[in-house]
Design a protein around this motif. Structure first.
Motif, PDB file in Angstrom:
ATOM      1  N   HIS A 167       0.827  -1.200   0.000  1.00 36.11           N
ATOM      2  CA  HIS A 167       0.000   0.000   0.000  1.00 36.11           C
ATOM      3  C   HIS A 167       0.863   1.252   0.000  1.00 36.11           C
ATOM      4  N   ARG A 178      -1.129   6.492   2.529  1.00 35.31           N
ATOM      5  CA  ARG A 178      -1.327   5.049   2.651  1.00 35.31           C
ATOM      6  C   ARG A 178      -2.745   4.734   3.123  1.00 35.31           C
ATOM      7  N   SER A 182      -5.566   2.602   1.039  1.00 28.81           N
ATOM      8  CA  SER A 182      -6.218   1.420   1.606  1.00 28.81           C
ATOM      9  C   SER A 182      -7.731   1.518   1.467  1.00 28.81           C
TER      10      SER A 182
END
Length: 205
Positions: A167, A178, A182
Motif C-alpha cells: 500500500h 497510505r 487502503s
C-alpha cells in the motif's frame, strides 16, 4: 531463463525489437547480463548504461526523499538519455529479485551515430515514455483516487492478473496517503474490480 542467449532475453523489450538488425547485433556484442536482488541500486546518477529489465520490477527514484517517478515491469528499458550524455535525474532501484541486460553508454552512442534508423527507434522509445508519464499525470489531475489507482494498477500489471505491491508503494505511485489508498482499494474490492490478498492484489477486471 538467465541461461538463454542475451538476444532471447531482450527479445520482448519494445526498444530492442524496434532496432534494425545490424544495430541490435552491435549492441548485443557489448551486452552483459546479471542477476539482481530486491533493494539493490541498478543504475546510479553517475552511471551511463542502457539497462533492460528482463525479469523482475524496478523503480525510478529521485530527490532526497527517493520519490518514485516511474515503476518498471519487465521487459522495460531505461538509460537511453543517460547513455547519450543527458544529465541524470533519477536512479533505478530493484523492487523484486530479477535479471537485467546492460550495454555501456558509449556503445549505444556509437551505434546510434552509425545507424540513423536506430536513433529514430530510440527517439520513439523516449516519446513513449513521455506519453506514459503524461497519461499518468493527467489521470492524477482529472480523476479521484480510486480511478487513479485503477489506471496505475493496469499499467503496473501489464496484462497480468496479479500484482505484488504494498500500500505504501501504491501511495507513492498515485500521490495519496497510505490510509487513503487502503480505503480506495477497499472500494475497488467492493465493486468487484480487484481482490486483496496478503502482499498482493488480484485484478478481476
Amino acid at each position: 531463463m538467465t541461461r538463454a542467449p542475451v538476444e532471447e532475453l531482450v527479445a520482448g523489450a519494445p526498444l530492442w525489437a524496434a532496432l534494425p538488425a545490424v544495430a541490435r547485433r552491435e549492441l548485443l556484442a557489448r551486452a552483459t547480463r546479471r542477476r539482481f536482488r530486491r533493494g539493490q541500486r541498478l543504475l546510479g546518477v553517475g552511471d551511463r548504461a542502457l539497462v533492460t529489465l528482463v525479469v523482475g520490477r524496478g523503480e525510478l527514484r529521485a530527490g532526497d526523499d527517493d520519490a518514485v517517478i516511474r515503476s518498471l515491469v519487465a521487459p522495460a528499458t531505461v538509460g537511453v538519455s543517460l547513455a547519450l550524455g543527458a544529465p541524470p535525474s533519477a536512479e533505478l532501484w530493484a523492487t523484486d529479485d530479477g535479471v537485467l541486460v546492460a550495454v555501456p553508454g558509449e556503445a549505444l552512442a556509437a551505434t546510434l551515430r552509425r545507424h540513423p534508423e536506430a536513433a529514430i527507434a530510440a527517439l520513439v522509445h523516449l516519446a513513449g515514455v513521455v506519453a506514459e508519464l503524461s497519461a499518468t499525470a493527467l489521470a492524477m489531475r482529472r480523476h479521484g483516487l480510486a480511478a487513479r489507482l485503477r489506471h496505475r494498477l493496469l499499467e503496473l500489471a501489464r496484462g497480468r492478473r496479479e500484482l505484488a505491491i504494498t500500500h505504501a508503494a501504491l501511495a507513492a505511485e498515485v500521490g495519496g496517503t497510505r490510509a487513503n489508498v487502503s480505503r480506495a482499494l477497499a472500494r475497488l474490492e467492493a465493486e468487484g474490480w480487484l481482490r486483496r490478498h496478503r502482499g498482493r492484489l488480484e485484478l478481476r477486471r
